[in-house]
Every structure is written in C-alpha cells, then in structure tokens.
Design an enzyme around this catalytic site. Sequence first.
Site, PDB file in Angstrom:
ATOM      1  N   THR A 103       0.828  -1.206   0.000  1.00  0.00           N
ATOM      2  CA  THR A 103       0.000   0.000   0.000  1.00  0.00           C
ATOM      3  C   THR A 103       0.866   1.260   0.000  1.00  0.00           C
ATOM      4  OG1 THR A 103      -1.589  -1.256   1.291  1.00  0.00           O
ATOM      5  CG2 THR A 103      -1.873   1.145   1.239  1.00  0.00           C
ATOM      6  N   GLU A 104       0.579   2.157  -0.926  1.00  0.00           N
ATOM      7  CA  GLU A 104       1.310   3.425  -1.045  1.00  0.00           C
ATOM      8  C   GLU A 104       2.822   3.222  -1.172  1.00  0.00           C
ATOM      9  OE1 GLU A 104      -0.330   5.986  -1.663  1.00  0.00           O
ATOM     10  OE2 GLU A 104      -2.313   5.732  -0.784  1.00  0.00           O
ATOM     11  N   LEU A 105       3.202   2.111  -1.762  1.00  0.00           N
ATOM     12  CA  LEU A 105       4.596   1.760  -1.989  1.00  0.00           C
ATOM     13  C   LEU A 105       5.410   1.692  -0.685  1.00  0.00           C
ATOM     14  CD1 LEU A 105       4.893   1.367  -5.041  1.00  0.00           C
ATOM     15  CD2 LEU A 105       6.670   3.101  -5.036  1.00  0.00           C
ATOM     16  N   TRP A 122      -0.570   8.754   6.869  1.00  0.00           N
ATOM     17  CA  TRP A 122      -1.655   7.954   7.472  1.00  0.00           C
ATOM     18  C   TRP A 122      -1.596   7.920   8.979  1.00  0.00           C
ATOM     19  CZ3 TRP A 122       1.806   6.151   3.841  1.00  0.00           C
ATOM     20  CH2 TRP A 122       1.348   6.253   2.532  1.00  0.00           C
TER      21      TRP A 122
END
Lengths: 404, 412
Positions: free
Chosen positions: A141-143, A302
């Site tokens: 996720t999101e690299l 996040w």
Amino acid sequence: MVLYLHLHQPWRLARFRYLDLGSGRPYIDEVRNLEIFRGIAQRSYRPTLTRLGHLLDEFPDFRFSLSVTGTYLEQAARAAPDVLDTLRRIVRTGRVALLSETYYHSLAFLLPPPELHDEVELHRAALQREFGVHPTVLRMTELAYSDELARFAESERFHGMLVEGWEGILRGRPPTYVYCAAPAPTVMLLARHYMLSDDVGFRFSSRQWNEYPLRAEKYVSWIAATPGDVVNLFMDFETFGEHHPASTGILDFLSALPRTVRSVPALSWATVDEAAELPPHDTLSAPTTVSWADQNRDLGAWLGNDLQRSAFEAAKKVGVLARSSGDPEILETWRRLLTSDHFYYMYVGGHGADAGVHQYFSSYGSPYDAYANYMNALMDLRRRALERISVEPGPGTMGRDRTR
Amino acid sequence: MLEKAELEALTAELEWQRPRDQAPIRPPRVVGRRLRLLMVGWEWPPSHSGGLGVHSFELCTELAKMGHTITFLTPFPGPYTPVEGVTFRCPADEPEEPYPGAYTIGGTAAGWHEGDIERYNAWIAGFPVGGHDLIHVHDWFGTVGASALARRWGLPLVMTVHSTEYDRSLGHPWSEILARERTGLQNAGRVIAVSAHLKRQLVERYGIPAEKIRVIYNAVRPSERLAALSGPRRIVLYLGRLAAMKGVDTFLRAAARVAPTEPDALFVVAGEGPEFGRLLVLAAHLGLSDRVLFLGKVTEEERATLLASASVFVLPSIVEPFGIAAAEAMAAGIPAIVSKTSGIAEITNSVFTVDFWDIDEFASRISELLAYPALRREMGAAGRRSVMREGWEERALQTVGVYFELVKDGRH
C-alpha cells in the site's frame, strides 16, 4: 522502461452519526461510491484503458504493469463492468503484468500476523479468479517498504518488490538499477524514479513548470539520457484523465510514448516481472518504512497525527474482536475500514503542497469530520463483534459501548 | 506536595521555557497618514450585550494604537472603558440637550424605544464635525444621521454591517429598520461585511454592488486562561445572547438526545435575552431541569472561567454573520460546533458545521466530541491556531485599507 500504473478505489464511508450507533445503518454509501467510480471511469479508466489496448495492438514490444486492488475490482464489477472487461482483455495479451498487494489497499502491514498474509492471499485469489494470473512481484500500500516487508515478500515467495527511489533508502545509489533486499536476497527491488515519474504524475499540466508543455519527444530524450539499466515510472492510473484532464493532452502524451520510444534504439519496454530478472547492482536496506507519499516519504500521511494514530490503534483492537467474532461479514467490514484512505482523510495539513493533495483526495470537509465518522463506524462494528462473541464489554479504553 | 522552594524553582523554569516571542511588543504598523475618524456606534463596554460592542472596542483600540484618533458617538451615557485616542460623545453630554431625559434610560440597549432612534439620529445629523476625515457607521442605528452628516460636510462614509434585519427578524424584517439599513448602505462609499456570506446577502437582498463591499472578519483577543472549574462533569457550553436568531432551542433539543447516554455531561446556557423564559420552560419540558444550567448574564471573569472549563462549545444560530462567541471559545482551545452559515466557518475548517435545523447532527457532534478525547484535543488545538492567526490588529489594518480607498492617504 518500466511503466507501472496503480488502480484503486476505496469504499468511502457514509455519514454515520454517533446517534446511528446500534441503528443497523450501513457504514458505506455504496451508491455514492459507485457514482464516483462511474465519473472517474468516464474521464480516466475507460479512455485510458482503451488507448493502452490500442497501443498494445499497434506496438508488439509495448508492455507495462498494473496493480488493481480488490476494492477496485468490487466497484468496477458493479459500476462499470466494461472497464473490467477491457482490463481482462489487455491482461490476456500477456504483455501486461499484474502485481500483488493487499486486497483492501490497507495498512495491514502494521498489524500483527497473519493479517497481511491473509489480505495478500485474498488479493491473489481475486486476481486468479478475475484474470487467471499469479503475480510474482509485490507492491505494498502506497509503496510502503521496509526490511521487514522484504522478509515477508521472501516468505511469500515473491521475486520482487517496488520501493520509492528515495534518498533515505538508496543512499547515493541511482534508482536506475535493480537492487536486492539486504535481509532477503531473493527479493529484487525496483526503485521508482520519482523525478521522471512526477514529471508526468504531478507536473505535466502545470503552466508554472519551466518544462511546460511536456511532449513525448522531450520526455523520452530525458529517459534516454538517464544512465542505468532501468527507469521505473510508477504512477497513479488516474494521472491519465483524472488528475490531469484529457484537455491537458495527457492521453495524447501517453499515446505518443511507444512510437517515440521505438525510435530510440537504446530504449525498450519491460514489465516489473521482466525487470526483476535483471542482475542486481547492490543491496538495499530500510530499517524504517518508506513510502511514496508526501514530501517526507514516510507513514506520516496515514499515521502522522494523534487522530490517525488513535483511530488506527482503535481499529487494531477492534480487529481482535472482529477475528474472534467468527462472522465473515464483520471481518470484511473491519478490513474495509483498514483501507489506508480512511486514515489519509484524517491528515491535518502541515506542509502547503501536501495539504492541498490531501484535501483533493478527501471526501470530508475536514480531518475532524473524517475522524469522528470513522470512529463512529468502528465503535458500531465493535459493538456488533461483541454481540457475536457475547462477551460483556469490559471497561474498554476506546470509549463506552452504546446501544439504544 | 511540592515544597515552596521546589515550586519556585519550577515556576522559574517554566518562565524560562516560555518562548520569548509569545507576546511581541512591536511598534504598531502604520499605513498612510493619521486619520481623524468619527465613528457612529452603538454600545461600548462595559455595558454591551453583543458582538457589536466588542467589535467597536477592539477596532478602535487598534486604530488608536496606529495613531488615528476617534470620536465615538453612542446614545448611551458612560461609564465607558477608556481607550487612549478615543473620545466619547453621547446626547446626554450636550448642555442644551433637546430632549431632556431621553438618553438616560438604564444606560443600555435594554428598554430602548422607537422614538429614541429618531432622536439619536437627529443628534448625529447635527453633530459639530471638527476636522474629521471620514465617518464610519456600524449597523442600522445611526445610518440616517450619519448619512445626513456625511452629505452636509462632504465627508466619505463607511458602513460596517454586523448582521441584517432579515437575519435578526428571521425573515420578517421591520420595514422601518430595513429602510435605515438601506439608507446607510446606499450612502456609504464602502461597506464592510463581517463574512462573505453576509456580503452575498447584501448584494442579493439589498442590491448593493459587490464592488463596494469588502469582507473583513472579526477576530479574538488573546486572553489569559483562568484555572478550569474542577469536578467530574463535562461542560457543553452555549454562551451568547438568548435571542431567537441564536437557535438556543436546538441546543436544548440536542442536549435532550445526548443527556441519556452522557450521564456526566452538564449543559450550560450562559447569557441573557428575550428568549430566557421560553428556554427555561422548554428545558423543563424536555426533562432537562437537572441537566441544564442557566447562568444568566456572566461577568468577564465568569466567562473566562467557563471558557477554561468547557469541553464543547455549541453555537446553533439560525443566522450568524460571524460568531465571535465561537471564535472566543476556539481561542480558548474548545472545539466548537456552529451552524453552517456562520461566518467563522469561512476562516477555518477546524470546526464542526451543522445545518441549524439538524438536531440529530448537533447531538451527534456533541457526543463525538465527548466520546473521543483525541478529537477534542486535536480539534481544540487546531481551532485555537486558526482563530489566532489574524488578530484585531490585522482587522484594523484591513479597515484602514478601506478608509484609504475613500480618503487621500497623503503619504509623503
């Protein structure tokens, strides 16, 4: 040249009021999500996939890679089945590689095992079902990437992983070679060339940019002049038609790339799987997690503020209950709540540019709206999970349980 | 327990840690030449009941700091909280006061009669202007007199609108007041609105050309935080006038929804006004007699204590051109819930906005702030930062900017 595009849509929450706790109202406004999906399909998915299909037909050496989240597949099936058909068709050419990731585009990599494994498994099964494909390269996720994730990739028998080509991890090495993960030497790392990627992803339509307007010839000449084995152009699929509307010429730019590349003998296309076969140049280690988000390239997008951290901690605890409830619907709902986007909406703007990007992607008026709404849904799910396992709510730390 | 010496050492350390630049003493910023202003006002502290008195006081204080001098006209006799550079004139000062006794009623807006407005305006119209550069009138009270005075002396007129008659009357304007508002709006060379929402209203309802309206928001003054009241109950606060446009019923009805699940929440209504009796009855009717505390008018100190103690601030106004009360609560670090049309929502998103009629949403927002400490903390801190960003000095500078659109600035 490795072109990799990321397809994702989250299940955004409906307004779920505190007074709605215990009401049985759904957390997710499916109609609204599908409406959003249809809008983006119209502007981006459909026209871009169609063009990519034509390019595959016209240029036998053209190839690229895609990642498609499980939540995207669910929405596509309901909102725009033709988009899914086009996807299947281009994957069948054998020149479009798919990547593995978490089904829910989630922050499962921050949860205790086996959650990450389970979600990657769910996603694998979905790709197998929809496309008959079994990917060998993993993108988180999101690299997100760290040594720990490299070990995970190895244990799951992935040959490669994507990482942000960020100084913090490359430490002076160029992003234009393949590296192997220091703690897991069988895992090859492809580092995003963020300058060249963001030239298209962020700067393409900016009139303030001194390279504006960007044409395929100029762009390809930059790539040709870049020393190394591989140039990794990783971006959001919606770059084409959504972030930059078609009127900016972004789709024509994309269409012109294969022809332009063909005229440069030193350049050729590769999928992520093929690039991961290149001999590694060196090893990379990442004791802490790096990502492709914001200017700090960490998890700040996040989990950077107290709202985000408190929401994630609460979600973690509810996860234990969701698992032990034995109710697949509760577990699925909990996983939908783990989708990273929910935490992204709770970001409180700090840096000017990043704050703008967060607001652009948010479906709420403010991070406080996002947090309150998320917590209400989570508390309601907690109540439901507790009902299933018929355990009296103890003096929990996440707020009191409510029933009306 | 800390020993006295320890306490002193700790205090000294805290003193040292306090950032030096917290209250910078810098010279006031001066733009253009110093002006002599004739301000046609209404209330002035300490005898004020609403935002207009606060606004006048803060604006004049900052203007005076910048070197401008102000003659402040008010219908009410003192005492006035003194400000250097501001002189007060009221009809009762006049030796040959034409209507003896007319201006000594109670000294506040309470008990004000229709004819008094007429007399106040007549007095303004005949005010002996002495070398003033500009007339600035606030709201409708003195517009007729100020317009006549401006025309007679050829002086530019600026009008600040804090709220409109449409809003105050909830859509049933009194034509007499409407006419007075129009007089001011039409005669003023520039109109200042306290929010963009209000500006739109002036354009749409009053037909005032948008080009002559400027938006200048209210601000809050950084205040000392007093010690909070101690005790187990968490305070959900309404603080303001008890007028129909403030929507205090919504506050009570939302409280009735929240009260059963939040046994330690105490709902406090602070302020006085015409709705007081009705609200008291409503609270009883809703079964909230032991959950709502009506404090009536509060002193400055009580007000500060309340702001230091409350967990949530609610301003459910049906109409709220700006909402200084919410801004003050936010400045004290209290997360606020305001109705969607409040002007304050234009300058910050660190506030919950709710449709004024949506009782469930108000109740939910209150519960959310009570239930989630991280939310209370983060939103409180962010709200505080956002309302403190631009203070009264900034607003006064913006106001001076408007003055100089009408007056030659004489910069050398």
